[in-house]
Design an enzyme around this catalytic site. Structure first.
Site, short mmCIF file in Angstrom:
data_model
loop_
_atom_site.label_atom_id
_atom_site.label_comp_id
_atom_site.label_asym_id
_atom_site.label_seq_id
_atom_site.Cartn_x
_atom_site.Cartn_y
_atom_site.Cartn_z
N CYS A 291 -11.35 1.93 -10.07
CA CYS A 291 -10.77 0.64 -10.49
C CYS A 291 -11.68 -0.15 -11.43
O CYS A 291 -11.23 -1.09 -12.06
CB CYS A 291 -10.46 -0.21 -9.26
SG CYS A 291 -9.41 0.65 -8.10
N HIS B 192 -9.87 -7.49 -10.63
CA HIS B 192 -9.13 -6.29 -10.26
C HIS B 192 -8.08 -6.69 -9.23
O HIS B 192 -8.37 -7.43 -8.29
CB HIS B 192 -10.09 -5.24 -9.69
CG HIS B 192 -9.37 -4.08 -9.09
ND1 HIS B 192 -8.34 -3.45 -9.73
CD2 HIS B 192 -9.52 -3.45 -7.89
CE1 HIS B 192 -7.88 -2.48 -8.96
NE2 HIS B 192 -8.57 -2.47 -7.83
N ASN C 188 -1.87 -2.30 -6.61
CA ASN C 188 -3.17 -1.92 -7.16
C ASN C 188 -2.96 -0.75 -8.13
O ASN C 188 -2.61 0.35 -7.70
CB ASN C 188 -4.10 -1.53 -6.01
CG ASN C 188 -5.48 -1.10 -6.47
OD1 ASN C 188 -5.71 -0.88 -7.66
ND2 ASN C 188 -6.39 -0.98 -5.52
N1 ACO Z 1 2.44 -1.65 7.92
C1 ACO Z 1 2.31 -2.08 9.17
N2 ACO Z 1 1.17 -1.96 9.88
C2 ACO Z 1 0.12 -1.39 9.27
C3 ACO Z 1 0.20 -0.91 7.96
C4 ACO Z 1 1.42 -1.05 7.27
N3 ACO Z 1 1.58 -0.64 5.99
N4 ACO Z 1 -1.01 -0.39 7.61
C5 ACO Z 1 -1.81 -0.54 8.69
N5 ACO Z 1 -1.13 -1.13 9.69
C6 ACO Z 1 -1.61 -1.48 11.01
C7 ACO Z 1 -2.80 -0.67 11.42
O1 ACO Z 1 -2.39 0.56 11.96
C8 ACO Z 1 -3.46 -1.58 12.42
O2 ACO Z 1 -2.80 -1.44 13.64
P1 ACO Z 1 -3.64 -1.39 15.02
O3 ACO Z 1 -4.35 -2.72 15.11
O4 ACO Z 1 -2.59 -1.19 16.05
O5 ACO Z 1 -4.59 -0.24 14.87
C9 ACO Z 1 -3.18 -2.97 11.89
O6 ACO Z 1 -2.07 -2.84 10.96
C10 ACO Z 1 -4.32 -3.61 11.18
O7 ACO Z 1 -4.86 -2.70 10.22
P2 ACO Z 1 -6.16 -3.03 9.44
O8 ACO Z 1 -6.59 -1.82 8.65
O9 ACO Z 1 -7.15 -3.65 10.37
O10 ACO Z 1 -5.64 -4.16 8.44
P3 ACO Z 1 -6.48 -5.04 7.47
O11 ACO Z 1 -6.23 -6.46 7.76
O12 ACO Z 1 -7.91 -4.58 7.34
O13 ACO Z 1 -5.77 -4.75 6.07
C11 ACO Z 1 -5.98 -3.44 4.06
C12 ACO Z 1 -5.74 -3.42 5.56
C13 ACO Z 1 -4.84 -4.21 3.39
C14 ACO Z 1 -6.01 -2.01 3.56
C15 ACO Z 1 -7.32 -4.15 3.76
O14 ACO Z 1 -8.33 -3.61 4.56
C16 ACO Z 1 -7.71 -4.01 2.31
O15 ACO Z 1 -7.07 -4.52 1.42
N6 ACO Z 1 -8.86 -3.35 2.05
C17 ACO Z 1 -9.32 -3.17 0.67
C18 ACO Z 1 -8.58 -2.03 0.08
C19 ACO Z 1 -8.74 -1.96 -1.40
O16 ACO Z 1 -8.89 -2.95 -2.07
N7 ACO Z 1 -8.68 -0.74 -1.91
C20 ACO Z 1 -8.67 -0.52 -3.30
C21 ACO Z 1 -9.97 -0.11 -3.78
S1 ACO Z 1 -9.90 0.08 -5.48
C22 ACO Z 1 -9.83 1.74 -5.92
O17 ACO Z 1 -10.80 2.26 -6.39
C23 ACO Z 1 -8.53 2.48 -5.76
#
Ligand code: ACO
Length: 328
Positions: A114, A255, A285
């Site tokens: 990214c 980003h 993204n």
């Molecule tokens: N729908 C419903 N529930 C979901 C989903 C979904 N799509 N995805 C995960 N959950 C659930 C999980 O299973 C978890 O359930 P549990 O508590 O029963 O285990 C719960 O939701 C919470 O999941 P978390 O992973 O703790 O959620 P979080 O608040 O951390 O958000 C997210 C997840 C959105 C991925 C966040 O961590 C994030 O944005 N991280 C950064 C990711 C990013 O920016 N990546 C791009 C990098 S750039 C590149 O190079 C491509």
């Protein structure tokens, strides 16, 4: 003293729009979860017969028109992508041929996920200042839908396809264009976001396909925490190094990964959200395409005026990161 300016920008997003409601039919998720955790409402998905180079070419054509430059004048072509058309040759060579960039041009891809567009900009900037290149075309383009596991709700809801491009040129006017750049990487975090299969460590095989090695895997929380920390650091340092205050930054183009990351950046830097350009609700993204896509929209929406300072700030797999300061 000479400067390197952004002489034109363009972008392209595939026609097909996949909404959160559409995703609810594919995986166990809800619109409420996706919007509250990421801010994303919809994303564009390329057609089966559309590859990354096809998106790249459309964005490049629009950037060349914007810059009033012919493809025949381009002597440096860089494509930043994590989803090349092929492992080899580079997507830049595919784009060169189809766009009509002449054979004497230097053409290559950059792999910095990214942060790729900012890495491409820094490399083009340096090469133009050697005086061996006159006109660079840099493109961030991705077909992330081709490496996303559509059965994994933790990742498939976050990504989209698209492309953005910029034409860079030298001008004999000091103090404008790309006035600062600070890039970095933390290879200790390689495992936080990677596609394990398809390279020399895990070549493609029936077993690698069956075990899902060719899909993107992410430790979301780790990436989130690091993203906020490194983006704040490089953004703050960039402003301070140039003896500016955050009030003098007219627009931040971050980003576009997650609205909560952008809001944390806004709070920590003391720059109000109104000064951040955000379009992740409509694109998700798009990795290396995200900053140039947002830049193109922001410019066309009149958010950038002569004399303004714009700050780009990115992070991505690697983990790579960077910030770039532009004066228009
Ligand atoms: N729908 C419903 N529930 C979901 C989903 C979904 N799509 N995805 C995960 N959950 C659930 C999980 O299973 C978890 O359930 P549990 O508590 O029963 O285990 C719960 O939701 C919470 O999941 P978390 O992973 O703790 O959620 P979080 O608040 O951390 O958000 C997210 C997840 C959105 C991925 C966040 O961590 C994030 O944005 N991280 C950064 C990711 C990013 O920016 N990546 C791009 C990098 S750039 C590149 O190079 C491509």
């Amino acid at each position: 003293m000479a400067s390197v300016i952004i002489a034109g920008v363009g972008s392209y997003a595939p026609k097909r729009v996949l909404t959160n409601a559409d995703l609810m039919k594919i995986v166990d998720t809800t619109d409420e979860w996706i919007v509250s955790r990421s801010g994303i409402r919809e994303r564009h998905i390329a057609a089966d017969d559309e590859a990354t180079s096809d998106l790249a070419i459309k964005s490049a054509e629009s950037a060349l028109i914007d810059a009033n430059i012919k493809a025949s004048e381009v002597d440096l072509l860089i494509v930043a992508t994590a989803t090349p058309d092929y492992p080899l040759p580079s997507t830049a060579c595919v784009v060169q041929h189809k766009l009509g960039v002449p054979p004497h041009a230097t053409c290559f891809d950059i792999s910095a996920a990214c942060s790729g567009f900012l890495y491409a900009m820094e490399v083009a900037y340096g090469l133009i200042l050697t005086n061996r290149y006159k006109c660079a075309l840099i493109i961030g383009a991705e077909k992330l839908s081709s490496i996303v596991d559509w059965k994994d709700r933790t990742t498939c809801v976050l990504f989209g396809d698209g492309a953005g491009a910029a034409v860079l040129k030298k001008v004999d006017q000091p103090g404008i264009g790309i006035i600062g750049s600070d890039l970095g990487a933390d290879g200790e975090m390689v495992d936080a976001l990677l596609m394990p299969g398809g390279g020399s460590r895990c070549p493609a095989s029936t077993k690698s396909v069956e075990s899902g090695q060719h899909f993107l895997r992410m430790k979301g929380k780790e990436v989130f925490k690091n993203a906020v920390r490194v983006m704040e650091t490089v953004a703050r340092e960039m402003v301070e190094q140039h003896h500016l205050t955050v009030d003098q930054i007219s627009l931040v183009i971050p980003h576009q990964a997650n609205i909560r990351i952008i809001e944390a950046l806004s709070t920590n830097l003391g720059i109000p959200m109104e000064k951040f350009y955000v379009n992740l609700d409509r694109y998700g993204n798009t990795s290396a395409a995200s900053i140039p896509l947002a830049l193109d929209e922001a410019r066309r929406a009149g958010r950038i005026k002569p004399g303004d300072y714009t700050l780009f700030v990115a992070f991505g797999a690697g983990l790579t990161y960077g910030s770039t300061l532009i004066r228009w």
